[in-house]
Design a protein around this motif. Sequence first.
Motif, PDB file in Angstrom:
ATOM      1  N   LYS A   1     132.357   6.932 -23.843  1.00 14.00           N
ATOM      2  CA  LYS A   1     132.718   6.815 -22.450  1.00 14.00           C
ATOM      3  C   LYS A   1     133.530   7.947 -21.871  1.00 14.00           C
ATOM      4  O   LYS A   1     133.497   8.342 -21.035  1.00 14.00           O
ATOM      5  N   GLU A   2     134.657   8.351 -22.702  1.00 16.19           N
ATOM      6  CA  GLU A   2     135.568   9.467 -22.288  1.00 16.19           C
ATOM      7  C   GLU A   2     134.518  10.743 -21.986  1.00 16.19           C
ATOM      8  O   GLU A   2     134.784  11.518 -21.322  1.00 16.19           O
ATOM      9  N   LEU A   3     133.644  11.082 -22.997  1.00 16.92           N
ATOM     10  CA  LEU A   3     132.960  12.177 -23.165  1.00 16.92           C
ATOM     11  C   LEU A   3     131.976  12.053 -21.517  1.00 16.92           C
ATOM     12  O   LEU A   3     131.911  13.085 -20.874  1.00 16.92           O
ATOM     13  N   GLU A   4     131.319  10.890 -21.269  1.00 13.87           N
ATOM     14  CA  GLU A   4     130.413  10.638 -20.094  1.00 13.87           C
ATOM     15  C   GLU A   4     131.341  11.167 -18.953  1.00 13.87           C
ATOM     16  O   GLU A   4     130.897  11.615 -17.795  1.00 13.87           O
ATOM     17  N   LYS A   5     132.853  10.531 -18.955  1.00  6.47           N
ATOM     18  CA  LYS A   5     133.799  10.732 -17.787  1.00  6.47           C
ATOM     19  C   LYS A   5     133.837  11.975 -17.895  1.00  6.47           C
ATOM     20  O   LYS A   5     134.024  12.892 -16.566  1.00  6.47           O
ATOM     21  N   GLN A   6     134.208  13.017 -18.800  1.00 10.62           N
ATOM     22  CA  GLN A   6     134.481  14.468 -19.020  1.00 10.62           C
ATOM     23  C   GLN A   6     133.312  15.304 -18.615  1.00 10.62           C
ATOM     24  O   GLN A   6     133.402  16.026 -17.356  1.00 10.62           O
ATOM     25  N   LEU A   7     132.113  14.901 -18.705  1.00  7.54           N
ATOM     26  CA  LEU A   7     131.024  15.671 -18.479  1.00  7.54           C
ATOM     27  C   LEU A   7     130.626  15.339 -16.989  1.00  7.54           C
ATOM     28  O   LEU A   7     129.927  15.948 -16.332  1.00  7.54           O
ATOM     29  N   GLU A   8     130.933  14.002 -16.433  1.00  4.13           N
ATOM     30  CA  GLU A   8     130.796  13.897 -14.882  1.00  4.13           C
ATOM     31  C   GLU A   8     131.164  14.757 -14.233  1.00  4.13           C
ATOM     32  O   GLU A   8     130.898  14.958 -12.910  1.00  4.13           O
ATOM     33  N   VAL A   9     132.670  15.247 -14.390  1.00  3.27           N
ATOM     34  CA  VAL A   9     133.166  16.233 -13.786  1.00  3.27           C
ATOM     35  C   VAL A   9     132.437  17.402 -13.582  1.00  3.27           C
ATOM     36  O   VAL A   9     132.517  17.956 -12.347  1.00  3.27           O
ATOM     37  N   ILE A  10     131.589  17.942 -14.360  1.00  2.00           N
ATOM     38  CA  ILE A  10     130.851  18.988 -14.093  1.00  2.00           C
ATOM     39  C   ILE A  10     129.140  18.573 -14.041  1.00  2.00           C
ATOM     40  O   ILE A  10     128.291  19.607 -14.019  1.00  2.00           O
ATOM     41  N   ASN A  11     128.961  17.470 -13.499  1.00  2.59           N
ATOM     42  CA  ASN A  11     127.478  17.034 -13.100  1.00  2.59           C
ATOM     43  C   ASN A  11     126.600  17.377 -14.420  1.00  2.59           C
ATOM     44  O   ASN A  11     125.431  17.774 -14.212  1.00  2.59           O
ATOM     45  N   ILE A  12     127.072  16.783 -15.669  1.00  2.00           N
ATOM     46  CA  ILE A  12     126.211  17.020 -16.716  1.00  2.00           C
ATOM     47  C   ILE A  12     125.368  15.459 -17.106  1.00  2.00           C
ATOM     48  O   ILE A  12     126.456  14.484 -16.859  1.00  2.00           O
ATOM     49  N   LYS A  13     124.186  15.412 -16.985  1.00  2.00           N
ATOM     50  CA  LYS A  13     123.668  13.866 -17.316  1.00  2.00           C
ATOM     51  C   LYS A  13     122.882  13.997 -18.564  1.00  2.00           C
ATOM     52  O   LYS A  13     122.617  14.946 -19.063  1.00  2.00           O
ATOM     53  N   ASP A  14     122.831  12.863 -19.278  1.00  2.00           N
ATOM     54  CA  ASP A  14     121.941  12.827 -20.153  1.00  2.00           C
ATOM     55  C   ASP A  14     122.528  13.608 -21.477  1.00  2.00           C
ATOM     56  O   ASP A  14     121.641  14.325 -22.411  1.00  2.00           O
ATOM     57  N   PRO A  15     123.977  13.647 -21.736  1.00  2.00           N
ATOM     58  CA  PRO A  15     124.390  14.361 -22.852  1.00  2.00           C
ATOM     59  C   PRO A  15     124.019  13.779 -24.335  1.00  2.00           C
ATOM     60  O   PRO A  15     124.028  12.420 -24.525  1.00  2.00           O
ATOM     61  N   THR A  16     123.534  14.841 -25.050  1.00  2.00           N
ATOM     62  CA  THR A  16     123.324  14.525 -26.586  1.00  2.00           C
ATOM     63  C   THR A  16     124.133  15.443 -27.351  1.00  2.00           C
ATOM     64  O   THR A  16     124.019  16.521 -27.185  1.00  2.00           O
TER      65      THR A  16
END
Length: 183
Positions: A43-58
């Motif tokens: 959840k923290e990673l998704e929140k961080q990556l949301e800041v720079i508009n990254i979706k579907d991170p693996t």
Amino acid sequence: MKADIKRILFLSLFLAVLGLVCAGMLAVVNHITEPIIQDNKRKELEKQLEVINIKDPTEVECELIKGVDAVYSGIYNKGEKDETECYVFQVTVKNDYTSITTIIAIGKEKGKIVALAPLSGDPSYTTHGKNDSFVMNNFGLIGSGSNNINSSFEAVAGATKSSESIKNAAKLAYEQFFTLSSN
């Protein structure tokens, strides 16, 4: 004398049993909390990556160079039809005052920085509490390639050391990017 040996053996045995019981309890607690911890990290990673508009991170399994904490593959989403496959690097660079963690997304095809955001570190000691100029800055690096980081870079006034950490983080991200690209 025999009583002393018996006492020492008894205490040794008692401590060994106590250690085993504690180790077992710790293992049970770890087993119970591990999924919760992993979920919170996700959840923290998704929140961080949301800041720079990254979706579907693996997460990308690779050998990390020093300073690079993690590598992800994802899609940078600038707009509805403007998507770029990229690697996302979580990089921590230490300067004279603090450690600054930055996420940097580099497009897989063109090898240019598409997004960047400092995640941690407290630059307020240099910006007199005006953190936004540092945190919401792209430091002139969006669109930069590995060969023009120095010429594109724009430091934040009053946060020179922290800004330099961001530039160094971008250089580390490119170093890791090239190890991935060569494989």
